[in-house]
Design an enzyme around this catalytic site. Structure first.
Site, mmCIF file in Angstrom:
data_model
loop_
_atom_site.group_PDB
_atom_site.id
_atom_site.type_symbol
_atom_site.label_atom_id
_atom_site.label_comp_id
_atom_site.label_asym_id
_atom_site.label_seq_id
_atom_site.Cartn_x
_atom_site.Cartn_y
_atom_site.Cartn_z
ATOM 1 N N MET A 142 43.428 51.570 54.742
ATOM 2 C CA MET A 142 42.284 50.672 54.556
ATOM 3 C C MET A 142 42.369 49.394 55.383
ATOM 4 S SD MET A 142 43.330 47.809 52.557
ATOM 5 C CE MET A 142 41.934 47.355 51.556
ATOM 6 N N TYR A 143 43.521 49.089 55.993
ATOM 7 C CA TYR A 143 43.632 47.888 56.806
ATOM 8 C C TYR A 143 42.754 48.023 58.048
ATOM 9 C CZ TYR A 143 47.864 46.870 54.048
ATOM 10 O OH TYR A 143 48.757 46.632 53.026
ATOM 11 N N SER A 144 41.788 47.133 58.168
ATOM 12 C CA SER A 144 40.792 47.200 59.253
ATOM 13 C C SER A 144 40.137 48.576 59.326
ATOM 14 C CB SER A 144 41.435 46.845 60.603
ATOM 15 O OG SER A 144 41.771 45.481 60.661
#
Length: 326
Positions: free
Chosen positions: A58-60
């Site tokens: 889910m990071y970026s």
């Protein structure tokens, strides 16, 4: 750099883990650095002996995995690094695009592997507890991924200790692969994990890899009690203000700075050294945007914290509401 086994597993990791949440797209968060600026940080980490890299799908919205994967492929041998990612948060608003169902776990891992440019991850972690999926379904799915060879080890992130205990004993009862690590919220200004989670991890031989070991920069002085900010992240990271907003949080940061100055080290180094002195802690996960910051941080591995210093660092602490996963 020093290394130690992650929990009771045979996996050896550096005492500092590089967190890759800050590598990605500014469209996701303003304080994130993009690929051109990320690569020197990852390269420096490898040069300094860091072999442990943590990201999440889910990071970026996947871009962090892509940047991390490309850099590690260019700068390192796959067998010499420990690559970790996570699953839980939805990647879009459609059904089955988040959570810890068997369907989502399998599909999310395949997508992460593609973005990372590898055919396996060393540590696959559930990012949060899923109240809508039976833990038996989740643990069996993770076990199957281990048996397939797509995952070497499994871990968990922030949850209540009773939830972690339920997952651990579910796996034990079925002879499934079990968690070797807990990535939890733990630092000098948030120590609620000392009540139940850390004793549980010590008892079960689970390595602790704390996130936000510097309280999202508060312990390094990026934000002050009167609301002044010294960095872009300190100014733009709204989650930080939700986690760290009590006067005592900043009192502890000031005490840290005083003791560090007397000791001839930086606040960052002493805050990390304090964490590394805790028996359950294997590798604090640090995020950074500059190679020089990383060079400063890894010196913590060789710093000893005396009993007197530990007492002084800890005595101001006041109980907090549970923060980070509720």
């Amino acid at each position: 750099m020093k290394y130690m086994n992650l929990g009771r597993s045979g996996l050896q990791v550096s005492r500092i883990c590089l967190g890759c949440m800050s590598f990605g797209s500014k469209k996701w968060r303003e304080w994130v650095i993009e690929e051109e600026d990320s690569r020197p940080v990852i390269k420096k980490a490898l040069e300094l002996g860091i072999n442990f890299f943590d990201t999440a799908n889910m990071y970026s919205v996947g871009v962090s995995e892509e940047i991390t994967g490309r850099a590690l492929k260019d700068f390192a041998r796959r067998s010499e690094i420990v690559l970790a990612t996570k699953v839980y948060f939805p990647m879009n608003e459609l059904p089955n695009q988040g959570g810890l169902s068997r369907k989502h776990i399998f599909e999310a891992l395949d997508a992460s592997l593609k973005r990372l440019g590898t055919d396996y991850v060393d540590l696959y972690q559930i990012h949060r507890w899923d109240y809508n999926t039976p833990i038996e379904e989740t643990m069996e799915a993770l076990n199957d991924l281990v048996r397939m060879g797509k995952v070497r080890y499994i871990g968990a992130s922030s949850m209540f200790a009773w939830q972690m205990a339920k997952a651990v004993y579910t796996a034990k009862n079925h002879s499934w692969a079990n968690f070797v690590s807990m990535q939890n919220h733990y630092n000098l200004v948030y120590r609620e994990e000392e009540r139940e989670m850390l004793p549980l991890c010590r008892e079960e031989g689970i390595g602790v890899i704390p996130w936000s070991p510097l309280a999202r920069g508060v312990l390094s002085g990026n934000r002050t009690k009167d609301g002044q900010t010294k960095t872009l992240r300190g100014e733009k990271d709204d989650f930080s203000t939700k986690l760290y907003n009590l006067p005592v949080d900043f009192d502890i940061a000031e005490r840290l700075a005083q003791i560090a100055a007397n000791k001839g080290v930086t606040s960052v180094q002493l805050a990390l050294a304090w964490l590394l002195s805790k028996p359950a802690v294997t590798s604090p996960i640090i995020g950074t945007s500059k190679p020089a910051q990383l060079e400063d941080a890894i010196k913590s591995v060789d710093i000893k914290v005396s009993e007197e210093e530990q007492k002084s660092l800890e005595e101001l602490y006041q109980p907090h509401a549970v923060l980070g996963h509720v």
